[in-house]
Design a protein around this motif. Structure first.
Motif, PDB file in Angstrom:
ATOM      1  N   SER A 178     -12.847   5.136   1.025  1.00 17.17           N
ATOM      2  CA  SER A 178     -11.564   4.867   0.257  1.00 17.17           C
ATOM      3  C   SER A 178     -10.341   5.602   0.503  1.00 17.17           C
ATOM      4  CB  SER A 178     -12.293   5.585  -0.992  1.00 17.17           C
ATOM      5  OG  SER A 178     -11.315   5.684  -2.351  1.00 17.17           O
ATOM      6  N   GLY A 179     -10.518   6.946   1.173  1.00 15.46           N
ATOM      7  CA  GLY A 179      -9.333   7.463   1.510  1.00 15.46           C
ATOM      8  C   GLY A 179      -8.441   6.781   2.444  1.00 15.46           C
ATOM      9  N   PHE A 180      -9.268   6.367   3.412  1.00 16.32           N
ATOM     10  CA  PHE A 180      -8.454   5.430   4.457  1.00 16.32           C
ATOM     11  C   PHE A 180      -8.094   4.018   3.855  1.00 16.32           C
ATOM     12  CE2 PHE A 180      -8.025   2.411   8.081  1.00 16.32           C
ATOM     13  CZ  PHE A 180      -7.373   3.211   8.998  1.00 16.32           C
ATOM     14  N   LEU A 181      -8.605   3.487   3.179  1.00 14.89           N
ATOM     15  CA  LEU A 181      -8.279   2.276   2.592  1.00 14.89           C
ATOM     16  C   LEU A 181      -6.971   2.370   1.619  1.00 14.89           C
ATOM     17  CD1 LEU A 181      -8.826  -0.843   2.132  1.00 14.89           C
ATOM     18  CD2 LEU A 181     -10.359  -0.084   0.443  1.00 14.89           C
ATOM     19  N   GLY A 182      -6.934   3.468   0.989  1.00 15.06           N
ATOM     20  CA  GLY A 182      -5.809   3.642   0.105  1.00 15.06           C
ATOM     21  C   GLY A 182      -5.550   2.395  -0.954  1.00 15.06           C
ATOM     22  N   ASP A 183      -4.424   1.982  -0.920  1.00 15.76           N
ATOM     23  CA  ASP A 183      -4.314   0.896  -1.878  1.00 15.76           C
ATOM     24  C   ASP A 183      -3.792  -0.462  -1.015  1.00 15.76           C
ATOM     25  OD1 ASP A 183      -1.680   1.495  -0.998  1.00 15.76           O
ATOM     26  OD2 ASP A 183      -0.915   1.954  -2.820  1.00 15.76           O
ATOM     27  N   ARG A 184      -4.188  -0.415   0.030  1.00 13.88           N
ATOM     28  CA  ARG A 184      -3.906  -1.461   0.927  1.00 13.88           C
ATOM     29  C   ARG A 184      -5.461  -2.502   0.588  1.00 13.88           C
ATOM     30  NH1 ARG A 184      -3.854   2.307   5.092  1.00 13.88           N
ATOM     31  NH2 ARG A 184      -5.792   1.610   5.803  1.00 13.88           N
ATOM     32  N   PRO A 185      -4.958  -3.845   0.745  1.00 18.76           N
ATOM     33  CA  PRO A 185      -6.119  -4.781   0.659  1.00 18.76           C
ATOM     34  C   PRO A 185      -7.322  -4.693   1.515  1.00 18.76           C
ATOM     35  CG  PRO A 185      -4.372  -5.658   1.373  1.00 18.76           C
ATOM     36  CD  PRO A 185      -3.988  -4.415   1.089  1.00 18.76           C
ATOM     37  N   PHE A 186      -6.941  -4.340   2.733  1.00 22.71           N
ATOM     38  CA  PHE A 186      -8.094  -4.305   3.853  1.00 22.71           C
ATOM     39  C   PHE A 186      -7.783  -3.210   4.589  1.00 22.71           C
ATOM     40  CE2 PHE A 186      -7.490  -8.762   2.749  1.00 22.71           C
ATOM     41  CZ  PHE A 186      -8.990  -9.128   2.274  1.00 22.71           C
TER      42      PHE A 186
END
Ligand SMILES: N[C@@H](CCC(=O)N[C@@H](CS)C(=O)NCC(=O)O)C(=O)O
Length: 241
Positions: A178-186
């Protein structure tokens, strides 16, 4: 463009939880093939011992039987001229591979522990065995499945921990994702790459199965992780069915 490959058969565990298979590595493979435009015939085979490596998934293609999702993906990419170059620089590729390995090696143990050892998962497996097998052999098969996975998960390491530690380890991996993804779609931007599909294979089953196991409940409660699973299911298979 779809490449016509009527002679490509993919052997996977059966479908459930709105997904085309319950097998995490098969889920990655199927979604990769869908996104690459490779046509295949899916064959349900719940006995992984029938595969060339004794694990699920495997394929049959032009007389060859090939096991291991990554070996299969390399074979298909090479045979049908599909580039595996994801356009990432060396650093991002290393991060992607670390994500993939972390989920396929460690998180996979947690998934299997929740599915075969946690009482809610074990009850589901019991129900599957009851639904699919004749009464005379049910008891023996259910007991031997349980013994097989308990031994395997002990050998791999996860089952040596108390349940609360296993849940903590699983939640920590979901937090990392979740931390790495942040608000990016992928993971790496606008389109899903192999690391996204590998993570999808390992996390989507928990997000979509109905059992209230601790890591599954947690994964469902983290909005960007849940949305990533939903997004990849949608793109690959038209959504969880
Ligand atoms: N590295 C293999 C892993 C495959 C694997 O572990 N499959 C599991 C199902 S998720 C399996 O067949 N387990 C049965 C067993 O270990 O007896 C791949 O990528 O295909």
């Amino acid at each position: 463009m779809e490449i016509a490959l009527p002679d490509l058969r993919v052997f996977t565990f059966s479908a459930d939880w709105g997904l085309p298979t319950t097998g995490p590595f098969a889920l990655k493979l199927l979604s990769w093939m869908r996104l690459a435009g490779i046509a295949y015939e899916q064959v349900y085979q719940d006995d992984s011992r029938k595969g060339p490596l004794g694990k699920s998934p495997w394929i049959e293609h032009r007389g060859r039987r090939i096991g291991d999702s990554d070996v299969i993906i390399r074979y298909l990419a090479g045979t049908f001229g599909i580039s595996l170059d994801d356009g990432l620089d060396a650093r991002d590729r290393a991060i992607g591979d670390a994500f993939k390995t972390s989920f396929e090696e460690r998180f996979h143990q947690i998934l299997e522990w929740e599915l075969f050892v946690h009482p809610a998962g074990a009850a589901y497996i019991d129900g599957q065995v009851r639904a699919k097998l004749p009464p005379l052999v049910r008891g023996v098969v259910a007991a031997s499945l349980k013994r097989h996975f308990a031994r395997q998960l002990h050998a791999r390491g996860i089952a040596r921990h108390p349940p609360a530690t296993i849940a903590d380890l699983g939640r920590a991996q979901i937090d990392m994702l979740s931390g790495f993804l942040g608000d990016r779609p992928f993971l790496f931007g606008e389109r899903p790459l192999l690391p996204d599909l590998a993570v999808f294979g390992q996390v989507a089953p928990l997000v979509f199965w109905p059992m209230q196991t601790p890591v599954a409940q947690y994964a469902r409660s983290v909005p960007n992780v849940r949305a990533l699973m939903q997004r990849i299911a949608e793109l690959s298979f038209g959504g969880p069915q």
